[in-house]
Enzyme design. Sequence first.
Site, PDB file in Angstrom:
ATOM      1  CB  ALA A  25      -0.928   0.002   1.215  1.00 24.34           C
ATOM      2  NE  ARG A  37      -2.046  -5.613   7.203  1.00 20.31           N
ATOM      3  CZ  ARG A  37      -2.894  -6.366   7.886  1.00 20.31           C
ATOM      4  NH1 ARG A  37      -2.959  -6.266   9.193  1.00 20.31           N
ATOM      5  NH2 ARG A  37      -3.681  -7.228   7.266  1.00 20.31           N
ATOM      6  CD  GLN A 104       1.725  -7.326   0.375  1.00 19.82           C
ATOM      7  OE1 GLN A 104       2.721  -6.606   0.403  1.00 19.82           O
ATOM      8  NE2 GLN A 104       1.215  -7.855   1.459  1.00 19.82           N
ATOM      9  CG  HIS A 124      -3.955  -9.209  -1.522  1.00 23.34           C
ATOM     10  ND1 HIS A 124      -3.288  -8.353  -0.667  1.00 23.34           N
ATOM     11  CD2 HIS A 124      -3.602 -10.467  -1.140  1.00 23.34           C
ATOM     12  CE1 HIS A 124      -2.570  -9.065   0.190  1.00 23.34           C
ATOM     13  NE2 HIS A 124      -2.736 -10.344  -0.082  1.00 23.34           N
ATOM     14  CB  CYS A 135     -23.157 -17.513 -11.387  1.00 22.07           C
ATOM     15  SG  CYS A 135     -23.109 -15.777 -11.922  1.00 22.07           S
ATOM     16  CB  SER A 199       3.569  -3.812   6.967  1.00 19.14           C
ATOM     17  OG  SER A 199       2.646  -4.846   6.629  1.00 19.14           O
ATOM     18  CB  ILE A 241       7.984   5.087  -2.046  1.00 18.87           C
ATOM     19  CG1 ILE A 241       8.086   4.117  -0.866  1.00 18.87           C
ATOM     20  CG2 ILE A 241       7.876   4.328  -3.366  1.00 18.87           C
ATOM     21  CD1 ILE A 241       6.818   3.338  -0.604  1.00 18.87           C
TER      22      ILE A 241
END
Length: 253
Positions: A25, A37, A104, A124, A135, A199, A241
């Site tokens: 994230a 988190r 993720q 994910h 269905c 994390s 980042i």
Amino acid sequence: MTGAVPDPLPGWLTAATRVTALTGAGISTDSGIPDYRGPQGVWTRDPDAEKLVTLSYYMADPEIRRRSWLLRRDLQDADPRPNAGHAALVDLERQGRLRAIVTQNIDGLHQAAGSDPDRVLEIHGTVNEVLCTSCGDRTPMREALDRVAAGEPDPSCRVCGGILKSATIYFGQMLEERVVDAAVAAATDCDVLLAVGTSLTVHPAAGLVDLAARSGARVVVVNAQPTPYDDVADLVVQEPIGTALPRLLAAPA
């Protein structure tokens, strides 16, 4: 080594030709998507928010589903765009040095930035599609959100009437074996495993670091907070980042 991006960069990093990126994230926070988190994460501030992505609660409680649709609407309306961190991985791919991106994240920003979708492994799932829990019919998220805007607070499947959810992996749901297998292959067949904005507390994604290290890869962790794998890493960077990745992944001189 922990702290800032080293200057000069380690030779083993600039010489790497098969880099697998594991993203979480944190790489998307500069795009306006909150993490989950971290100190100000969604679940840190509101633990009940985790129920919105827990399958048992979602399936049993229409109110949880209504809240979930409103959250999805807000995310789409915010129209998040890729940032410099995503762009740095696109540049790495153009250099011919990217093995794969194991993410993720469910936001689709790697593909939006220009990463080859075939190299992006969304372990994910994706928030850009909707899945029927009965269905298995898949439709674009935009279609479901248009129904919500038109007055359906909890739209059902138009094929079978089943409960719809985003095509993401909820707590209590199994990961797709095909995607996990591809992620394991990417971790065991790289010369550098680059963990960015994660994390490293959620498995099996975090375990990819161990697999890569045991297979002989160097490990780089870029994250604002310490992770359980910092001691395993050859390099730990705690700079933002968006500025650190372009410098770490610059084309060799």
